[in-house]
Design a protein around this motif. Structure first.
Motif, PDB file in Angstrom:
ATOM      1  N   PHE A  52       2.434 -24.282  42.398  1.00  0.00           N
ATOM      2  CA  PHE A  52       2.316 -24.598  43.822  1.00  0.00           C
ATOM      3  C   PHE A  52       2.792 -23.361  44.571  1.00  0.00           C
ATOM      4  N   LEU A  53       1.842 -22.598  45.115  1.00  0.00           N
ATOM      5  CA  LEU A  53       2.175 -21.359  45.819  1.00  0.00           C
ATOM      6  C   LEU A  53       1.924 -21.533  47.309  1.00  0.00           C
ATOM      7  N   CYS A  54       2.920 -21.143  48.118  1.00  0.00           N
ATOM      8  CA  CYS A  54       2.791 -21.207  49.574  1.00  0.00           C
ATOM      9  C   CYS A  54       2.576 -19.809  50.135  1.00  0.00           C
ATOM     10  N   LEU A  55       1.609 -19.687  51.030  1.00  0.00           N
ATOM     11  CA  LEU A  55       1.339 -18.441  51.752  1.00  0.00           C
ATOM     12  C   LEU A  55       1.922 -18.553  53.146  1.00  0.00           C
ATOM     13  N   LEU A  56       2.784 -17.610  53.480  1.00  0.00           N
ATOM     14  CA  LEU A  56       3.487 -17.630  54.753  1.00  0.00           C
ATOM     15  C   LEU A  56       3.306 -16.274  55.412  1.00  0.00           C
ATOM     16  N   GLY A  57       3.061 -16.268  56.714  1.00  0.00           N
ATOM     17  CA  GLY A  57       2.904 -14.999  57.404  1.00  0.00           C
ATOM     18  C   GLY A  57       2.617 -15.190  58.871  1.00  0.00           C
ATOM     19  N   PRO A  58       2.726 -14.131  59.663  1.00  0.00           N
ATOM     20  CA  PRO A  58       2.466 -14.240  61.107  1.00  0.00           C
ATOM     21  C   PRO A  58       1.003 -14.531  61.384  1.00  0.00           C
ATOM     22  N   SER A  59       0.726 -15.038  62.566  1.00  0.00           N
ATOM     23  CA  SER A  59      -0.655 -15.313  62.962  1.00  0.00           C
ATOM     24  C   SER A  59      -1.489 -14.038  62.880  1.00  0.00           C
ATOM     25  N   GLY A  60      -2.687 -14.165  62.337  1.00  0.00           N
ATOM     26  CA  GLY A  60      -3.586 -13.030  62.247  1.00  0.00           C
ATOM     27  C   GLY A  60      -3.395 -12.157  61.034  1.00  0.00           C
ATOM     28  N   CYS A  61      -2.520 -12.577  60.084  1.00  0.00           N
ATOM     29  CA  CYS A  61      -2.254 -11.722  58.929  1.00  0.00           C
ATOM     30  C   CYS A  61      -3.280 -11.907  57.816  1.00  0.00           C
ATOM     31  N   GLY A  62      -4.191 -12.866  57.972  1.00  0.00           N
ATOM     32  CA  GLY A  62      -5.256 -13.021  56.983  1.00  0.00           C
ATOM     33  C   GLY A  62      -5.080 -14.176  56.013  1.00  0.00           C
ATOM     34  N   LYS A  63      -4.145 -15.092  56.289  1.00  0.00           N
ATOM     35  CA  LYS A  63      -3.911 -16.214  55.384  1.00  0.00           C
ATOM     36  C   LYS A  63      -5.159 -17.083  55.238  1.00  0.00           C
ATOM     37  N   SER A  64      -5.724 -17.512  56.368  1.00  0.00           N
ATOM     38  CA  SER A  64      -6.915 -18.360  56.317  1.00  0.00           C
ATOM     39  C   SER A  64      -8.117 -17.594  55.792  1.00  0.00           C
ATOM     40  N   THR A  65      -8.191 -16.314  56.115  1.00  0.00           N
ATOM     41  CA  THR A  65      -9.276 -15.476  55.592  1.00  0.00           C
ATOM     42  C   THR A  65      -9.224 -15.441  54.074  1.00  0.00           C
ATOM     43  N   LEU A  66      -8.029 -15.271  53.523  1.00  0.00           N
ATOM     44  CA  LEU A  66      -7.869 -15.239  52.076  1.00  0.00           C
ATOM     45  C   LEU A  66      -8.254 -16.585  51.468  1.00  0.00           C
ATOM     46  N   LEU A  67      -7.841 -17.683  52.104  1.00  0.00           N
ATOM     47  CA  LEU A  67      -8.170 -19.007  51.583  1.00  0.00           C
ATOM     48  C   LEU A  67      -9.682 -19.235  51.596  1.00  0.00           C
TER      49      LEU A  67
END
Length: 269
Positions: A52-67
């Motif tokens: 279970f890995l959580c991705l955390l980061g500021p808005s616009g850092c590419g989290k949703s893009t990576l997903l």
């Protein structure tokens, strides 16, 4: 939903290992005069099978893009993303996706929403229906199988969306801030529900969130991403006992790790 609704029986780790190597992704500007945006640049990450890995980061850092790239909805400009050694080239049933808004067809009942995937892939009707009904029992919606999405509460719609994804038996579950729009009480209930489901099935989960406490409560590891363009800034092992209950958030160990992760997040801007 009661805390005893799911009978949790941990199973062996399933496949679902993820390897992300040197991924780069940019977006063009809206016009010739406007500059484009580089969302990810040289992003590397491994996710172990059953983790279970959580991705955390500021808005616009590419989290949703990576997903979205993990889901196969978009392709990287450079680098490679693979699941169990196979390069991701498009969407697939082995990768389930849950968004902030539950994706349910409003004209279908809860049961028919869950059955949509099995029907689309030509599964045997009787077996698929029995499995869908069992999943609805597991997620606490057995009595709402003939209800339509507009007749369900926010938490119930999220649980229906879980069942709709789980019926395809994904090896990898991708979650993009699925509880972000819920009220505080429903959010806590859904966090507990997700923890129970993960303990039961142990599929690999990549979970995007802005909430440090949520990441520490849910994750085996937390990847903190840098600001635009997104890169891996820090990775934390969450060395806290499982199964986890919300009371864990009151412990010194939880508070210490939460502070470390927050400091890394603040330094990523």
């Amino acid at each position: 939903m009661s805390r005893a609704a799911i009978q949790v029986e941990p199973t062996a780790q399933a496949p679902g290992a993820v390897a992300i190597r040197g991924v780069r992704k940019g977006f063009a500007g809206r016009s010739r005069k406007s500059a484009g945006r580089l969302a990810l640049d040289g992003f590397d990450l491994d996710v172990r099978a059953g983790e279970f890995l959580c991705l955390l980061g500021p808005s616009g850092c590419g989290k949703s893009t990576l997903l979205n790239m993990l889901a196969g909805f978009s392709a990287a400009d450079a680098g490679e993303i693979s699941v169990d050694g196979e390069q991701v080239r498009g969407p697939g049933p082995e990768r389930g996706v849950l968004f902030q808004t539950p994706m349910l067809f409003p004209w279908l009942t809860t049961l028919d929403n869950v059955l949509y995937g099995p029907k689309a892939r030509g599964a045997e009707r009787g077996a698929a229906r029995a499995e869908a009904q069992e999943l609805l029992r597991v997620v606490g919606l057995e009595s709402s199988s003939e209800s339509y999405p507009h007749e369900l509460s926010g938490g119930m719609r999220h649980r229906a969306a879980f069942a709709r994804v789980l019926v395809n038996r994904p090896r990898l579950l991708l979650m993009d801030e699925p509880f972000g729009a819920l009220d505080a009480i429903t959010r806590v209930a859904m966090q507990r529900f997700l923890l129970q489901l993960w303990e039961r099935d142990r599929m690999t989960v990549v979970f995007v969130t802005h909430d440090v406490e949520e990441a520490v409560l849910l994750g085996d590891r937390i990847c903190v991403m840098s600001g635009t363009p997104g890169r891996t800034r820090a990775v934390f092992d969450v060395d806290l006992p499982r199964p986890r209950e919300l009371e864990l958030t009151d412990t010194v160990e939880f508070a210490h790790l939460k502070r470390q992760v927050r400091e890394a997040l603040e330094g990523s801007h």
